[in-house]
Design a protein around this motif. Structure first.
Motif, PDB file in Angstrom:
ATOM      1  N   HIS A   1      72.383  79.768  54.020  1.00  0.00           N
ATOM      2  CA  HIS A   1      71.543  80.735  54.313  1.00  0.00           C
ATOM      3  C   HIS A   1      71.021  80.740  53.044  1.00  0.00           C
ATOM      4  CE1 HIS A   1      73.767  82.896  57.705  1.00  0.00           C
ATOM      5  NE2 HIS A   1      73.908  81.362  57.478  1.00  0.00           N
ATOM      6  N   LEU A   2      69.458  80.580  53.531  1.00  0.00           N
ATOM      7  CA  LEU A   2      68.563  80.289  51.691  1.00  0.00           C
ATOM      8  C   LEU A   2      67.933  81.287  52.127  1.00  0.00           C
ATOM      9  CD1 LEU A   2      67.959  78.779  49.293  1.00  0.00           C
ATOM     10  CD2 LEU A   2      66.199  77.213  50.663  1.00  0.00           C
TER      11      LEU A   2
ATOM     12  N   LEU B   1      62.379  74.742  50.929  1.00  0.00           N
ATOM     13  CA  LEU B   1      62.788  75.844  50.750  1.00  0.00           C
ATOM     14  C   LEU B   1      62.836  76.018  49.262  1.00  0.00           C
ATOM     15  CD1 LEU B   1      63.820  75.840  54.179  1.00  0.00           C
ATOM     16  CD2 LEU B   1      62.150  76.940  53.617  1.00  0.00           C
ATOM     17  N   LYS B   2      62.678  77.170  48.647  1.00  0.00           N
ATOM     18  CA  LYS B   2      63.433  77.866  47.301  1.00  0.00           C
ATOM     19  C   LYS B   2      63.419  78.641  47.380  1.00  0.00           C
ATOM     20  CE  LYS B   2      60.892  76.335  42.756  1.00  0.00           C
ATOM     21  NZ  LYS B   2      60.301  76.206  41.965  1.00  0.00           N
ATOM     22  N   GLY B   3      64.545  78.708  47.145  1.00  0.00           N
ATOM     23  CA  GLY B   3      64.746  80.995  47.386  1.00  0.00           C
ATOM     24  C   GLY B   3      66.780  80.767  47.005  1.00  0.00           C
TER      25      GLY B   3
ATOM     26  N   GLU C   1      72.697  79.731  42.127  1.00  0.00           N
ATOM     27  CA  GLU C   1      72.765  80.574  43.119  1.00  0.00           C
ATOM     28  C   GLU C   1      71.370  80.687  43.624  1.00  0.00           C
ATOM     29  OE1 GLU C   1      73.023  84.551  41.095  1.00  0.00           O
ATOM     30  OE2 GLU C   1      74.868  83.451  39.556  1.00  0.00           O
ATOM     31  N   LYS C   2      70.568  79.521  43.111  1.00  0.00           N
ATOM     32  CA  LYS C   2      68.901  79.773  43.383  1.00  0.00           C
ATOM     33  C   LYS C   2      68.838  78.275  43.411  1.00  0.00           C
ATOM     34  CE  LYS C   2      66.704  83.757  41.281  1.00  0.00           C
ATOM     35  NZ  LYS C   2      65.756  84.441  41.308  1.00  0.00           N
ATOM     36  N   GLY C   3      67.948  77.731  44.634  1.00  0.00           N
ATOM     37  CA  GLY C   3      67.671  76.492  44.392  1.00  0.00           C
ATOM     38  C   GLY C   3      67.047  76.202  44.853  1.00  0.00           C
ATOM     39  N   MET C   4      66.493  74.793  45.395  1.00  0.00           N
ATOM     40  CA  MET C   4      65.772  73.804  46.415  1.00  0.00           C
ATOM     41  C   MET C   4      66.475  72.932  47.083  1.00  0.00           C
ATOM     42  SD  MET C   4      61.845  71.949  45.692  1.00  0.00           S
ATOM     43  CE  MET C   4      62.157  69.880  45.331  1.00  0.00           C
ATOM     44  N   LEU C   5      65.832  72.837  48.986  1.00  0.00           N
ATOM     45  CA  LEU C   5      66.569  71.998  49.289  1.00  0.00           C
ATOM     46  C   LEU C   5      64.966  71.116  50.063  1.00  0.00           C
ATOM     47  CD1 LEU C   5      69.206  73.859  51.125  1.00  0.00           C
ATOM     48  CD2 LEU C   5      69.492  72.470  49.423  1.00  0.00           C
ATOM     49  N   TYR C   6      65.475  69.767  49.905  1.00  0.00           N
ATOM     50  CA  TYR C   6      64.304  69.356  50.247  1.00  0.00           C
ATOM     51  C   TYR C   6      64.751  69.438  52.265  1.00  0.00           C
ATOM     52  CZ  TYR C   6      62.724  67.350  46.612  1.00  0.00           C
ATOM     53  OH  TYR C   6      62.693  66.591  45.730  1.00  0.00           O
ATOM     54  N   THR C   7      63.842  69.443  53.124  1.00  0.00           N
ATOM     55  CA  THR C   7      63.835  69.496  54.415  1.00  0.00           C
ATOM     56  C   THR C   7      63.549  68.560  55.932  1.00  0.00           C
ATOM     57  OG1 THR C   7      62.251  70.971  55.019  1.00  0.00           O
ATOM     58  CG2 THR C   7      64.725  72.022  54.242  1.00  0.00           C
ATOM     59  N   LEU C   8      64.237  69.417  56.731  1.00  0.00           N
ATOM     60  CA  LEU C   8      62.826  68.186  57.916  1.00  0.00           C
ATOM     61  C   LEU C   8      63.693  68.796  59.232  1.00  0.00           C
ATOM     62  CD1 LEU C   8      62.188  65.687  58.863  1.00  0.00           C
ATOM     63  CD2 LEU C   8      64.353  65.270  59.366  1.00  0.00           C
ATOM     64  N   LEU C   9      62.686  69.723  59.602  1.00  0.00           N
ATOM     65  CA  LEU C   9      62.736  70.555  61.220  1.00  0.00           C
ATOM     66  C   LEU C   9      63.089  69.638  62.196  1.00  0.00           C
ATOM     67  CD1 LEU C   9      62.907  73.369  63.119  1.00  0.00           C
ATOM     68  CD2 LEU C   9      60.285  73.333  63.017  1.00  0.00           C
ATOM     69  N   ILE C  10      63.841  69.326  63.417  1.00  0.00           N
ATOM     70  CA  ILE C  10      64.252  69.154  64.479  1.00  0.00           C
ATOM     71  C   ILE C  10      64.358  69.745  65.158  1.00  0.00           C
ATOM     72  CG2 ILE C  10      66.261  67.332  65.402  1.00  0.00           C
ATOM     73  CD1 ILE C  10      66.896  65.651  62.822  1.00  0.00           C
ATOM     74  N   ILE C  11      63.220  69.862  66.101  1.00  0.00           N
ATOM     75  CA  ILE C  11      62.965  70.524  67.157  1.00  0.00           C
ATOM     76  C   ILE C  11      63.731  70.292  69.081  1.00  0.00           C
ATOM     77  CG2 ILE C  11      61.326  71.354  69.030  1.00  0.00           C
ATOM     78  CD1 ILE C  11      59.582  71.907  66.610  1.00  0.00           C
ATOM     79  N   ARG C  12      64.656  70.541  68.996  1.00  0.00           N
ATOM     80  CA  ARG C  12      64.972  69.782  70.483  1.00  0.00           C
ATOM     81  C   ARG C  12      64.477  70.691  71.295  1.00  0.00           C
ATOM     82  NH1 ARG C  12      70.525  69.144  68.191  1.00  0.00           N
ATOM     83  NH2 ARG C  12      71.654  71.192  70.304  1.00  0.00           N
TER      84      ARG C  12
ATOM     85  N   TYR D   1      75.931  70.009  49.506  1.00  0.00           N
ATOM     86  CA  TYR D   1      76.691  71.098  49.278  1.00  0.00           C
ATOM     87  C   TYR D   1      77.316  70.682  47.887  1.00  0.00           C
ATOM     88  CZ  TYR D   1      80.807  74.734  49.330  1.00  0.00           C
ATOM     89  OH  TYR D   1      81.094  75.503  48.989  1.00  0.00           O
ATOM     90  N   THR D   2      77.810  69.659  47.812  1.00  0.00           N
ATOM     91  CA  THR D   2      78.450  69.505  46.351  1.00  0.00           C
ATOM     92  C   THR D   2      77.151  69.473  44.786  1.00  0.00           C
ATOM     93  OG1 THR D   2      80.024  67.782  47.264  1.00  0.00           O
ATOM     94  CG2 THR D   2      79.519  67.819  44.294  1.00  0.00           C
ATOM     95  N   ALA D   3      76.191  69.279  45.235  1.00  0.00           N
ATOM     96  CA  ALA D   3      75.241  69.389  44.569  1.00  0.00           C
ATOM     97  C   ALA D   3      74.456  71.233  44.443  1.00  0.00           C
ATOM     98  CB  ALA D   3      74.144  68.775  44.647  1.00  0.00           C
TER      99      ALA D   3
END
Length: 193
Positions: free
Chosen positions: A18-19, A5-7, A42-53, A35-37
């Motif tokens: 919250h992105l 996600l990038k925003g 104010e903007k940025g990108m996070l590599y994501t993994l969706l876990i569905i339970r 969090y430290t990174a």
């Protein structure tokens, strides 16, 4: 699957952000290392993994691919859930976790809150060979700066070819021009393999 996600970071805490991505707000669980990174951004990108339970869909975010990869490796160990994996990555950097696993440093892993001796031993037992054969994304690639070769590498590993062997084959492939289609690079690498 949501790969990244990038925003805009609308809200940040040490455990969650919250992105805002083009008007859609994503709640993303993060580690302290992430969090430290992103703390001052104010903007940025996070590599994501969706876990569905059964009871929830939880999106986890990571500052870099190595952290995401380590998270996925930790989840593959029986008895290690997302909360435990996130706790480990909040206490140690991905490279430190990998080093502890490869060097049988069970006590180092035990120092993480929630990790007992048996769990630490299981993590070492189940991941030592995987990490020995398949280094983390951050430690890999002279191919990293070349997106065509990186795309080819991803395709070859998706085909089931060992990542190290695929990288070596791609290093031997001579790319005639920058506009060479990725399919041609993959075919050339497959001929070498």
């Amino acid at each position: 699957m949501i790969a990244f996600l990038k925003g805009d970071f609308v809200y940040k805490s040490p455990a969650m952000v919250h992105l805002d991505v083009h008007g859609v707000g994503y709640e993303v669980q993060i580690s302290l290392n992430t969090y430290t990174a992103i703390q001052s951004l104010e903007k940025g990108m996070l590599y994501t993994l969706l876990i569905i339970r059964e009871d929830a869909h939880i999106l986890y975010g990571f500052a870099g691919p190595a952290e995401k990869e380590m998270f996925q490796l930790l989840l593959s160990v029986s008895g290690v859930g997302a909360s435990t994996a996130r706790m480990m990555l909040s206490s140690m950097k991905p490279e430190e976790v990998a080093k502890a696993i490869v060097h049988n440093e069970v006590r180092t892993l035990e120092s993480v809150k929630g990790i007992g001796k048996k769990t630490a031993e299981r993590i070492v037992l189940e991941l030592k060979d995987k990490l020995g054969k398949h280094p983390l994304e951050s430690n890999i690639s002279p191919l990293k700066n070349n997106s065509l070769q990186q795309d080819a590498l991803n395709a070859l590993t998706a085909l089931g070819i060992n990542r190290v062997a695929a990288e070596q084959a791609l290093k031997k492939v001579i790319v005639p021009a920058a506009d060479t289609p990725v399919e041609e690079i993959i075919k050339a690498a497959l001929r070498i393999l």
